[in-house]
Write an enzyme that holds these catalytic residues in place. Structure first.
Site, PDB file in Angstrom:
ATOM      1  N   GLN A 133     -10.797  -3.477  -6.753  1.00  0.00           N
ATOM      2  CA  GLN A 133      -9.639  -2.577  -6.789  1.00  0.00           C
ATOM      3  C   GLN A 133      -8.900  -2.677  -8.117  1.00  0.00           C
ATOM      4  O   GLN A 133      -8.421  -3.754  -8.469  1.00  0.00           O
ATOM      5  CB  GLN A 133      -8.698  -2.925  -5.634  1.00  0.00           C
ATOM      6  CG  GLN A 133      -7.430  -2.105  -5.577  1.00  0.00           C
ATOM      7  CD  GLN A 133      -6.616  -2.427  -4.326  1.00  0.00           C
ATOM      8  OE1 GLN A 133      -7.124  -2.954  -3.347  1.00  0.00           O
ATOM      9  NE2 GLN A 133      -5.341  -2.117  -4.357  1.00  0.00           N
ATOM     10  N   GLY A 134      -8.803  -1.567  -8.846  1.00  0.00           N
ATOM     11  CA  GLY A 134      -8.099  -1.535 -10.119  1.00  0.00           C
ATOM     12  C   GLY A 134      -6.743  -0.866 -10.000  1.00  0.00           C
ATOM     13  O   GLY A 134      -6.583   0.300 -10.394  1.00  0.00           O
ATOM     14  N   TYR A 135      -5.777  -1.578  -9.444  1.00  0.00           N
ATOM     15  CA  TYR A 135      -4.420  -1.049  -9.274  1.00  0.00           C
ATOM     16  C   TYR A 135      -3.443  -1.737 -10.239  1.00  0.00           C
ATOM     17  O   TYR A 135      -2.908  -1.135 -11.142  1.00  0.00           O
ATOM     18  CB  TYR A 135      -3.953  -1.276  -7.833  1.00  0.00           C
ATOM     19  CG  TYR A 135      -4.308  -0.190  -6.849  1.00  0.00           C
ATOM     20  CD1 TYR A 135      -5.386   0.664  -7.065  1.00  0.00           C
ATOM     21  CD2 TYR A 135      -3.584  -0.022  -5.669  1.00  0.00           C
ATOM     22  CE1 TYR A 135      -5.719   1.648  -6.144  1.00  0.00           C
ATOM     23  CE2 TYR A 135      -3.899   0.952  -4.748  1.00  0.00           C
ATOM     24  CZ  TYR A 135      -4.959   1.789  -4.982  1.00  0.00           C
ATOM     25  OH  TYR A 135      -5.283   2.758  -4.069  1.00  0.00           O
ATOM     26  N   SER A 136      -3.203  -3.036 -10.032  1.00  0.00           N
ATOM     27  CA  SER A 136      -2.145  -3.747 -10.750  1.00  0.00           C
ATOM     28  C   SER A 136      -2.439  -3.847 -12.243  1.00  0.00           C
ATOM     29  O   SER A 136      -3.596  -3.948 -12.672  1.00  0.00           O
ATOM     30  CB  SER A 136      -1.974  -5.157 -10.186  1.00  0.00           C
ATOM     31  OG  SER A 136      -1.513  -5.109  -8.856  1.00  0.00           O
ATOM     32  N   SER A 147      -9.359  -8.790  -7.691  1.00  0.00           N
ATOM     33  CA  SER A 147     -10.119  -9.756  -6.891  1.00  0.00           C
ATOM     34  C   SER A 147     -11.611  -9.489  -6.967  1.00  0.00           C
ATOM     35  O   SER A 147     -12.060  -8.355  -6.759  1.00  0.00           O
ATOM     36  CB  SER A 147      -9.670  -9.687  -5.428  1.00  0.00           C
ATOM     37  OG  SER A 147      -8.301  -9.989  -5.301  1.00  0.00           O
ATOM     38  N   GLU A 172      -5.445  -0.498   4.054  1.00  0.00           N
ATOM     39  CA  GLU A 172      -5.430  -1.930   3.744  1.00  0.00           C
ATOM     40  C   GLU A 172      -4.561  -2.685   4.732  1.00  0.00           C
ATOM     41  O   GLU A 172      -4.860  -3.813   5.114  1.00  0.00           O
ATOM     42  CB  GLU A 172      -4.906  -2.157   2.325  1.00  0.00           C
ATOM     43  CG  GLU A 172      -4.857  -3.619   1.919  1.00  0.00           C
ATOM     44  CD  GLU A 172      -4.376  -3.832   0.493  1.00  0.00           C
ATOM     45  OE1 GLU A 172      -4.769  -4.836  -0.101  1.00  0.00           O
ATOM     46  OE2 GLU A 172      -3.624  -2.981  -0.011  1.00  0.00           O
ATOM     47  N   SER A 200       5.423  -7.364  -3.610  1.00  0.00           N
ATOM     48  CA  SER A 200       6.292  -8.520  -3.371  1.00  0.00           C
ATOM     49  C   SER A 200       7.258  -8.255  -2.225  1.00  0.00           C
ATOM     50  O   SER A 200       7.549  -7.112  -1.869  1.00  0.00           O
ATOM     51  CB  SER A 200       7.078  -8.859  -4.641  1.00  0.00           C
ATOM     52  OG  SER A 200       8.045  -7.857  -4.899  1.00  0.00           O
ATOM     53  N   GLU A 258      10.388  -8.575  -2.187  1.00  0.00           N
ATOM     54  CA  GLU A 258      11.569  -7.838  -2.653  1.00  0.00           C
ATOM     55  C   GLU A 258      11.314  -6.338  -2.662  1.00  0.00           C
ATOM     56  O   GLU A 258      12.166  -5.534  -2.261  1.00  0.00           O
ATOM     57  CB  GLU A 258      11.959  -8.311  -4.062  1.00  0.00           C
ATOM     58  CG  GLU A 258      12.520  -9.735  -4.132  1.00  0.00           C
ATOM     59  CD  GLU A 258      11.441 -10.808  -4.062  1.00  0.00           C
ATOM     60  OE1 GLU A 258      11.788 -11.982  -3.964  1.00  0.00           O
ATOM     61  OE2 GLU A 258      10.235 -10.452  -4.089  1.00  0.00           O
TER      62      GLU A 258
END
Length: 392
Positions: A131-134, A166, A249, A372, A374
């Site tokens: 997965q190429g998100y962050s 990951s 997910e 996160s 938050e």
């Protein structure tokens, strides 16, 4: 939701249990308990063989519609499969990103050509995905991504960087969020691209963690290419696809995660009984509390998934679920150190961690990655409770 097994469910449970007992033998028996939180690199190739064995016998993508290679099982039957899989101590699966995330996303958003090309290899575990998100500046704030892609004839050309990817070192393909409209901001102008990893324009660098493992990676795109028709949905409209994937997910796939948590908790209770710490009323109370809280998390997930309002409530329920499991799992890591006592304070030769030390260190990140705490609280405050937005 009625959680009592029907006669059909009982027969299915017996089928799953018998199959696992008959197949977790020989070389596969040695894989019991392997993999999982902080141990994704453990016996990866052997667990891949196990996943392909599952595929050959029809035990992958069990919730997918039959026309796409799945078994079309009901929600309750999927729950039963995950419960029995955990009960058997079967190894952690290696095909999560394809089976639980990309596959359902393609079924819902993909073209017929994309489904025909990519779904069969996912079912057979012939191609692995990541997965190429962050990105370095866009983790929990995913709408801030800076990776760019432009059309060059019949191909997209991609430049940028992803991080915390990951198991990229094992993947054949990566699904990538990239900004395809110059000058666009936030959620607009983003596309969801399917990109082959084995090419000169992609470099993967492992990130060593406190646990000593490196299942997370940085992925650099420098003129990387993929075919023009490998955009899921319309170009520039990838945000909706990306959010749909996150719904998957935090949907049925969380059931497998939770039964994994049950296995960890049961092992910790067993350790507490063996080393005598269970006789401490404070530790015993915290173990009891963890047991009750995990059952609440499980029932909340089942209630959410079975609700007729599930599609409309998916974003807020996803945030609630993430807050619940992340905090619970991090607390379990802390409780494991308390149960272990002073022995938990030192590692073996060469920084050799035991399973509980590894769990404690790995779960420190649970409340950060995947959105996160938050950010999840802000989502609930702004979109559910209609509170004023944070000043930007």
């Amino acid at each position: 939701m009625d959680l009592t097994d029907t006669s059909e469910d009982k027969a299915f449970r017996a089928e799953v249990r018998t199959w696992l007992e008959d197949n977790l033998v020989g070389d596969f028996a040695a894989l019991k308990g392997r993999g999982g939180s902080g141990k994704d690199l453990e016996a990866h190739d052997e667990r891949l063989d196990w996943d392909r064995h599952l595929a050959r016998h029809g035990w992958t993508c069990i919730g997918w519609p039959t026309e796409y290679g799945g078994r079309g099982l009901s929600l309750m039957q999927q729950v039963i499969f995950h419960e029995e899989y955990a009960r058997s101590d079967a190894p952690a699966r290696v095909n999560h990103f394809g089976e639980e995330l990309l596959g359902p996303t393609l079924i819902h958003f993909g073209s017929e050509a994309q489904k025909a090309r990519f779904l069969p290899p996912i079912v057979a575990v012939d191609e692995l995905w990541c997965q190429g998100y962050s990105e370095p500046g866009a983790g929990s704030d995913l709408a801030n991504i800076a990776t760019k892609a432009r059309l060059d004839g019949e191909e997209w050309v991609i430049d940028g960087q992803k991080v915390w990817t990951s198991l990229a070192q094992f993947a054949d393909w990566i699904f990538v969020l990239a900004r395809t409209e110059p000058g666009s901001e936030r959620h607009r102008g983003i596309s969801f691209l399917l990109v082959p990893i084995e090419q000169d324009g992609i470099e993967i660098r492992g990130i060593e963690q406190l646990t000593g493992g490196a299942e997370f990676n940085e992925v650099f795109f420098t003129g990387a290419r993929t075919a023009a028709d490998l955009v899921v949905g319309e170009p520039g409209q990838g945000w909706g696809v990306a959010m749909g994937l996150l719904g998957f997910e935090r949907g049925v796939s969380t059931l497998g995660q939770q039964v994994g948590f049950q296995r960890e908790l049961a092992a910790l209770i067993d350790l507490a009984r063996r080393n005598g710490s269970y006789d401490d009323p404070i530790i015993r109370d915290r173990l009891a509390r963890a047991t009750v809280e995990l059952e609440v998390i499980r029932l909340n997930a089942l209630r959410t998934l079975s609700s007729e309002q599930a599609p409309q409530q998916a974003p807020q329920q996803a945030s609630i679920a993430k807050l619940l499991w992340a905090t619970w799992h991090r607390t379990l890591g802390e409780l494991a150190m308390l149960v272990r006592g002073v022995d938990a304070l030192t590692a073996g030769p060469g920084y050799d961690l035991d399973e509980w030390q590894r769990l404690f260190l790995f779960t420190r990140a649970d409340t950060i990655y995947g959105g996160s705490d938050e950010v999840q609280r802000n989502i609930l405050a702004e979109r559910v409770l209609a509170l004023p937005r944070d000043p930007r």
